[in-house]
Design a protein around this motif. Structure first.
Motif, PDB file in Angstrom:
ATOM      1  N   ALA A  28       5.570   2.005  -2.689  1.00 11.91           N
ATOM      2  CA  ALA A  28       4.700   2.196  -3.645  1.00 11.91           C
ATOM      3  C   ALA A  28       3.932   0.905  -3.360  1.00 11.91           C
ATOM      4  O   ALA A  28       4.137   0.490  -2.635  1.00 11.91           O
ATOM      5  CB  ALA A  28       5.072   2.128  -4.847  1.00 11.91           C
ATOM      6  N   ILE A  29       2.428   1.727  -2.853  1.00 14.18           N
ATOM      7  CA  ILE A  29       1.187   0.703  -2.175  1.00 14.18           C
ATOM      8  C   ILE A  29       1.486  -0.584  -3.134  1.00 14.18           C
ATOM      9  O   ILE A  29       0.685  -0.780  -4.569  1.00 14.18           O
ATOM     10  CB  ILE A  29       0.115   1.351  -2.611  1.00 14.18           C
ATOM     11  N   THR A  30       1.749  -1.695  -3.047  1.00 14.91           N
ATOM     12  CA  THR A  30       1.792  -2.723  -3.307  1.00 14.91           C
ATOM     13  C   THR A  30       0.082  -3.539  -3.393  1.00 14.91           C
ATOM     14  O   THR A  30       0.195  -4.416  -3.773  1.00 14.91           O
ATOM     15  CB  THR A  30       2.637  -4.024  -2.566  1.00 14.91           C
ATOM     16  N   ASN A  31       0.076  -3.600  -2.002  1.00 10.93           N
ATOM     17  CA  ASN A  31      -0.973  -4.064  -1.498  1.00 10.93           C
ATOM     18  C   ASN A  31      -2.269  -3.812  -1.072  1.00 10.93           C
ATOM     19  O   ASN A  31      -1.855  -3.019   0.708  1.00 10.93           O
ATOM     20  CB  ASN A  31      -1.356  -5.963  -0.916  1.00 10.93           C
ATOM     21  N   ILE A  32      -3.413  -3.734  -0.252  1.00  7.17           N
ATOM     22  CA  ILE A  32      -4.512  -2.463   0.550  1.00  7.17           C
ATOM     23  C   ILE A  32      -5.333  -4.152   0.739  1.00  7.17           C
ATOM     24  O   ILE A  32      -5.561  -4.927   0.408  1.00  7.17           O
ATOM     25  CB  ILE A  32      -5.207  -1.542   0.486  1.00  7.17           C
ATOM     26  N   SER A  33      -4.691  -4.767   2.047  1.00  7.36           N
ATOM     27  CA  SER A  33      -6.194  -5.456   2.992  1.00  7.36           C
ATOM     28  C   SER A  33      -6.777  -5.664   4.107  1.00  7.36           C
ATOM     29  O   SER A  33      -6.260  -4.168   5.026  1.00  7.36           O
ATOM     30  CB  SER A  33      -4.946  -6.659   2.708  1.00  7.36           C
ATOM     31  N   PRO A  41      -7.968   4.909   2.447  1.00  6.05           N
ATOM     32  CA  PRO A  41      -6.244   4.170   3.179  1.00  6.05           C
ATOM     33  C   PRO A  41      -5.640   4.848   1.596  1.00  6.05           C
ATOM     34  O   PRO A  41      -4.711   5.490   2.124  1.00  6.05           O
ATOM     35  CB  PRO A  41      -6.625   3.084   3.246  1.00  6.05           C
ATOM     36  N   ARG A  42      -5.852   4.277   0.369  1.00  7.64           N
ATOM     37  CA  ARG A  42      -5.112   4.539  -0.572  1.00  7.64           C
ATOM     38  C   ARG A  42      -4.699   5.962  -0.405  1.00  7.64           C
ATOM     39  O   ARG A  42      -3.179   6.478  -0.687  1.00  7.64           O
ATOM     40  CB  ARG A  42      -5.564   3.845  -1.879  1.00  7.64           C
TER      41      ARG A  42
END
Length: 118
Positions: free
Chosen positions: A25-30, A83-84
């Motif tokens: 699961a995606i937790t953060n995108i920086s 990206p997501r």
């Protein structure tokens, strides 16, 4: 990345999106600006940040080799998307790649590059 989509030309990207994933699961995108582009700069920088995989639109084999030497997997030939979406498809196995420099012999599965112990 170029704008908010994946850059087609790796060396020309304006910034990188680093996506943190836990338990698929995606937790953060920086979003991070890379250092000035010199040969070998991006792989070292990406590896230093701790990324394990790079999804790119286009990249030369030299760059792929540098990433592999830095311990980073490269997935080339992804479509220009945010990206997501790319990472979500990568995680569920539906990411379409039109090139994969990792696989020269049609083998499936993970194998080390240049580290064959007999």
């Amino acid at each position: 990345m170029a704008g908010d989509k994946l850059s087609e030309h790796f060396g020309h990207c304006q910034y990188f999106a680093f996506v943190d994933v836990e338990n698929n699961a995606i937790t953060n995108i920086s979003r991070m600006d890379p250092p000035e582009h010199q040969p070998g700069t991006f792989p070292r920088w990406v590896a230093a940040i701790g990324a394990t995989d790079v999804i790119a639109g286009g990249m030369g084999p030299m760059a792929v080799n540098l990433f592999n030497e830095a311990g980073v997997n490269v997935f080339v030939g992804a479509t220009a998307d945010i990206p997501r979406n790319l990472v979500t498809r990568f995680l569920d196995g539906t990411l379409k790649l039109n090139a994969n420099y990792c696989d020269h012999h049609g083998e499936h599965g993970h194998h080390d590059h240049g580290h064959h112990h007999h």
